[in-house]
Every structure is written in C-alpha cells, then in structure tokens.
Write a protein that holds these residues in place. Structure first.
Motif, short mmCIF file in Angstrom:
data_model
loop_
_atom_site.label_atom_id
_atom_site.label_comp_id
_atom_site.label_asym_id
_atom_site.label_seq_id
_atom_site.Cartn_x
_atom_site.Cartn_y
_atom_site.Cartn_z
N ARG A 93 75.23 24.26 51.94
CA ARG A 93 75.74 22.92 52.13
C ARG A 93 77.17 22.89 51.61
N PRO A 94 78.16 22.94 52.52
CA PRO A 94 79.56 22.85 52.09
C PRO A 94 79.84 21.44 51.55
N PRO A 95 80.87 21.27 50.77
CA PRO A 95 81.20 19.94 50.22
C PRO A 95 81.37 18.92 51.32
N GLY A 96 80.65 17.82 51.24
CA GLY A 96 80.79 16.73 52.19
C GLY A 96 80.21 16.98 53.56
N LYS A 97 79.46 18.07 53.71
CA LYS A 97 78.90 18.40 55.02
C LYS A 97 77.38 18.52 54.95
N GLU A 98 76.78 18.67 56.13
CA GLU A 98 75.35 18.84 56.22
C GLU A 98 74.95 20.28 55.87
N MET B 176 77.42 39.04 50.40
CA MET B 176 78.52 38.31 51.05
C MET B 176 79.82 39.05 50.76
N ASN B 177 80.41 39.56 51.82
CA ASN B 177 81.68 40.28 51.71
C ASN B 177 82.80 39.50 52.38
N SER B 178 84.02 39.85 52.06
CA SER B 178 85.19 39.21 52.68
C SER B 178 85.07 37.70 52.64
N LEU B 179 84.78 37.18 51.49
CA LEU B 179 84.55 35.74 51.36
C LEU B 179 85.81 34.95 51.65
N LYS B 180 85.61 33.78 52.25
CA LYS B 180 86.70 32.89 52.63
C LYS B 180 86.50 31.55 51.91
N PRO B 181 87.57 30.79 51.74
CA PRO B 181 87.42 29.47 51.12
C PRO B 181 86.39 28.59 51.84
N GLU B 182 86.28 28.74 53.15
CA GLU B 182 85.32 27.93 53.89
C GLU B 182 83.87 28.33 53.65
N ALA C 38 80.21 26.55 49.06
CA ALA C 38 79.03 25.72 49.34
C ALA C 38 77.99 25.96 48.25
N VAL C 39 76.98 25.11 48.27
CA VAL C 39 75.76 25.41 47.53
C VAL C 39 74.84 26.18 48.47
N TYR C 40 74.38 27.33 48.02
CA TYR C 40 73.55 28.19 48.84
C TYR C 40 72.09 28.07 48.41
N TYR C 41 71.22 27.93 49.41
CA TYR C 41 69.80 27.75 49.17
C TYR C 41 69.00 28.84 49.88
N CYS C 42 67.99 29.34 49.23
CA CYS C 42 67.04 30.18 49.96
C CYS C 42 65.84 29.32 50.35
N ALA C 43 65.18 29.73 51.41
CA ALA C 43 64.09 28.93 51.96
C ALA C 43 63.07 29.84 52.64
N ILE C 44 61.86 29.34 52.72
CA ILE C 44 60.78 30.06 53.38
C ILE C 44 60.14 29.14 54.42
N THR C 45 59.80 29.74 55.56
CA THR C 45 59.06 29.01 56.57
C THR C 45 57.75 29.72 56.87
N ARG C 46 56.72 28.95 57.12
CA ARG C 46 55.44 29.50 57.57
C ARG C 46 55.23 29.20 59.04
N ARG C 47 56.30 28.74 59.72
CA ARG C 47 56.18 28.29 61.10
C ARG C 47 56.62 29.34 62.11
N THR D 208 72.40 27.56 44.49
CA THR D 208 73.37 28.19 43.59
C THR D 208 74.76 27.98 44.18
N GLN D 209 75.72 27.62 43.33
CA GLN D 209 77.06 27.28 43.79
C GLN D 209 77.88 28.54 44.01
N VAL D 210 78.53 28.59 45.16
CA VAL D 210 79.51 29.63 45.47
C VAL D 210 80.83 28.93 45.76
N THR D 211 81.86 29.30 45.01
CA THR D 211 83.17 28.72 45.19
C THR D 211 84.17 29.85 45.43
N VAL D 212 84.89 29.76 46.55
CA VAL D 212 85.85 30.78 46.92
C VAL D 212 87.24 30.15 46.89
N SER D 213 88.10 30.65 46.02
CA SER D 213 89.44 30.10 45.92
C SER D 213 90.39 30.90 46.81
#
Length: 123
Positions: A39-44, A82-88, A91-100, A117-122
């Motif tokens: 979830r990037p700042p201010g986005k879905e 995550m390599n070659s990280l960019k400012p874009e 975001a807050v990164y989430y892991c998730a599981i689906t049973r579907r 977990t927060q990832v910030t790239v300057s």
C-alpha cells in the motif's frame, strides 16, 4: 487462526536491495498460495507477487525483473527479494495467504494477512 508476521522492511536508498520475510504460524497453511501486496502512501493496496505451492510465480509488471518471490514450505515462510529499489516502491508491504486457488491478484481473494512492514526508498 493463522498468524503472519513480516520482517525485513526499512529505509534504503534508490538502487539498494531489501529482503522481506513472512512466517506463518500454522503448518496446515504451508501449501496454500502466498502473496505480497503493498500500500503506497495515499493509494490503494496493490498486488506485488504471488507464489504457488510448487513454486509457480506471478509478478506485477512494475516489479518484474527486480523482485523475486520464494517460499520454504518446510519452514512455512515466504520471502520477497527486492533489488534495484525505486522511490515509487515506498509502501507498507503485506504478506497474505489465499485458500481460493492460484493466480489470484485481487486482495479480496486473500483471507489471511500480516500486519505489514514499512519499506521506504529515498531518492
């Protein structure tokens, strides 16, 4: 109820690398598809990558060739290199599981989430 705990976030500079990890508390969930969203700042919340029980992978176009998802079924963990990280990528990164099933990119398909977990790239 399974608990997912992410780790590995932080503040880095553009071009740097980070490795996120996610541990699941219930072994019975070890073979379900796992994914990373962000979830990037201010986005879905948006799909980043997913991995099937037998290591099939799916990536968002924005991270393809830079990020690598992997899993260890024996340890019930999933990772995001995550390599070659960019400012874009900030975001807050989430892991998730689906049973579907496999191949699902919508957040609604995932019933189990970590706290993020927060990832910030300057620049």
């Amino acid at each position: 109820q399974v608990q997912l705990v992410e780790s590995g976030g932080g503040l880095v500079q553009a071009g740097d690398s980070l490795r996120l990890s996610c541990a699941a508390s219930e072994r019975s969930f070890s073979t379900y598809p796992k994914a990373w969203f962000r979830r990037p700042p201010g986005k879905e919340r948006e799909f980043v990558a997913a991995i099937s029980w037998n290591d099939g992978t799916d990536y968002a176009d924005s991270v393809k060739d830079r990020f690598t998802i992997s899993r260890d079924n024996a340890k019930n963990t999933v990772h995001l290199q995550m390599n070659s990280l960019k400012p874009e990528d900030t975001a807050v990164y989430y892991c998730a599981i689906t049973r579907r099933g496999w191949g699902l990119r919508g957040a609604d398909a995932y019933g189990y989430w970590g706290q993020g977990t927060q990832v910030t790239v300057s620049s």
